[in-house]
Design a protein around this motif. Structure first.
Motif, short mmCIF file in Angstrom:
data_model
loop_
_atom_site.label_atom_id
_atom_site.label_comp_id
_atom_site.label_asym_id
_atom_site.label_seq_id
_atom_site.Cartn_x
_atom_site.Cartn_y
_atom_site.Cartn_z
N ALA A 48 0.83 -1.20 0.00
CA ALA A 48 0.00 0.00 0.00
C ALA A 48 0.87 1.25 0.00
O ALA A 48 0.59 2.22 -0.73
N PHE A 49 1.91 1.26 0.81
CA PHE A 49 2.83 2.41 0.84
C PHE A 49 3.46 2.60 -0.54
O PHE A 49 3.53 3.73 -1.05
N ARG A 65 2.30 9.12 -6.75
CA ARG A 65 2.93 10.45 -6.67
C ARG A 65 4.07 10.56 -7.68
O ARG A 65 4.25 11.59 -8.35
N TYR A 66 4.84 9.50 -7.80
CA TYR A 66 5.97 9.51 -8.74
C TYR A 66 5.49 9.67 -10.18
O TYR A 66 6.06 10.43 -10.96
N SER A 121 7.53 10.29 0.24
CA SER A 121 8.77 9.87 0.89
C SER A 121 9.97 10.65 0.35
O SER A 121 9.93 11.18 -0.77
N PRO A 122 11.05 10.74 1.13
CA PRO A 122 12.25 11.42 0.63
C PRO A 122 12.75 10.84 -0.68
O PRO A 122 13.15 11.59 -1.58
N GLU A 153 10.15 7.32 6.10
CA GLU A 153 9.59 8.56 6.62
C GLU A 153 10.67 9.64 6.66
O GLU A 153 11.86 9.35 6.59
N TRP A 154 10.22 10.87 6.82
CA TRP A 154 11.17 11.96 6.99
C TRP A 154 11.69 11.94 8.42
O TRP A 154 10.91 12.04 9.36
#
Length: 237
Positions: free
Chosen positions: A47-48, A55-56, A115-116, A228-229
């Motif tokens: 899912a992540f 987004r990419y 994500s970063p 995560e950031w």
């Protein structure tokens, strides 16, 4: 699967793949893809990955559209513009599928940070679209096509991706003939751009291809780690 014609064995793409061969193998063997292969990948990691991939794809589509606007050949412009449209359609499909499968609202998805690694990759492609010449830009875009086909085809060969495999739809998406044909077109376009360039430009192309392939590994790794950031703990909600 039908047999597609092979690109030249001595062109830029052959050189770029040989240069990144160990990294390509590391991508296939990454724990995320190993778990995807045997079906043990947990839903939270997948899912992540799906959220980050959506987004990419928006940034990837922007870079493809920029490449299309700068292509000198009508055939290349048409291919790149079609790929940009396809990326946006895929982004919408992934978004809708994520909402349906995991029962999340649009607000839930909006609350997931990019994500970063995802931001880094899309920023690299957008920067390439703004600052690099056409041959370097298409070299930077190529790994997203080619690496996914390589991963999907490798997994399909290992598993057969029967209907009872939990991720068979994803596997077959990137291992089917239609996607293979798109990858072949992307490789041929990049080979033509390299053939018309001088050696310093080809070196820049190789550097861009390599960096994008590094980002591919980072993207898979970020999904496995649910990256995560690290600075979030110091920021107010």
């Amino acid at each position: 699967m039908s047999k597609l014609p092979a690109p030249p064995a001595d062109g830029f793409c052959a050189r770029a793949w040989a240069h990144t061969a160990e990294l390509q193998q590391a991508i296939v063997e990454h724990p995320f893809n190993a778990a995807l292969t045997d079906g043990s990948l947990d839903r939270e990691r997948f899912a992540f990955y799906i959220v980050q991939d959506a987004r990419y794809l928006a940034g990837f589509a922007q870079a493809l559209a920029a490449a299309a606007s700068r292509a000198e050949e009508a055939e290349d412009a048409a291919f790149l513009a079609g790929a940009a449209q396809g990326a946006l359609l895929e982004e919408r499909r992934l978004h809708a599928g994520y909402v349906e499968e995991f029962g999340l609202s649009d607000a839930d998805i909006a609350g997931v940070d990019t994500s970063p690694s995802c931001l880094g990759y899309t920023s690299f492609l957008r920067a390439s679209a703004l600052t690099e010449p056409f041959p370097v830009l298409v070299a930077a875009l190529l790994p997203c096509f080619w690496v996914y086909q390589h991963v999907g085809s490798t997994i399909l060969e290992a598993t057969g991706a029967s209907a009872d495999h939990p991720y068979h739809k994803w596997i077959r998406t990137y291992a089917d003939d239609e996607f293979a044909a798109a990858v072949l077109s992307a490789r041929q376009l990049t080979d033509r751009a390299a053939a018309a360039a001088d050696e310093p430009m080809r070196e820049r192309m190789l550097a861009a291809f390599t960096r994008a392939t590094e980002y591919e590994w980072l993207f898979w790794n970020s999904a496995w780690e649910r990256e995560e950031w690290p600075t979030t703990k110091w920021l107010r909600p």
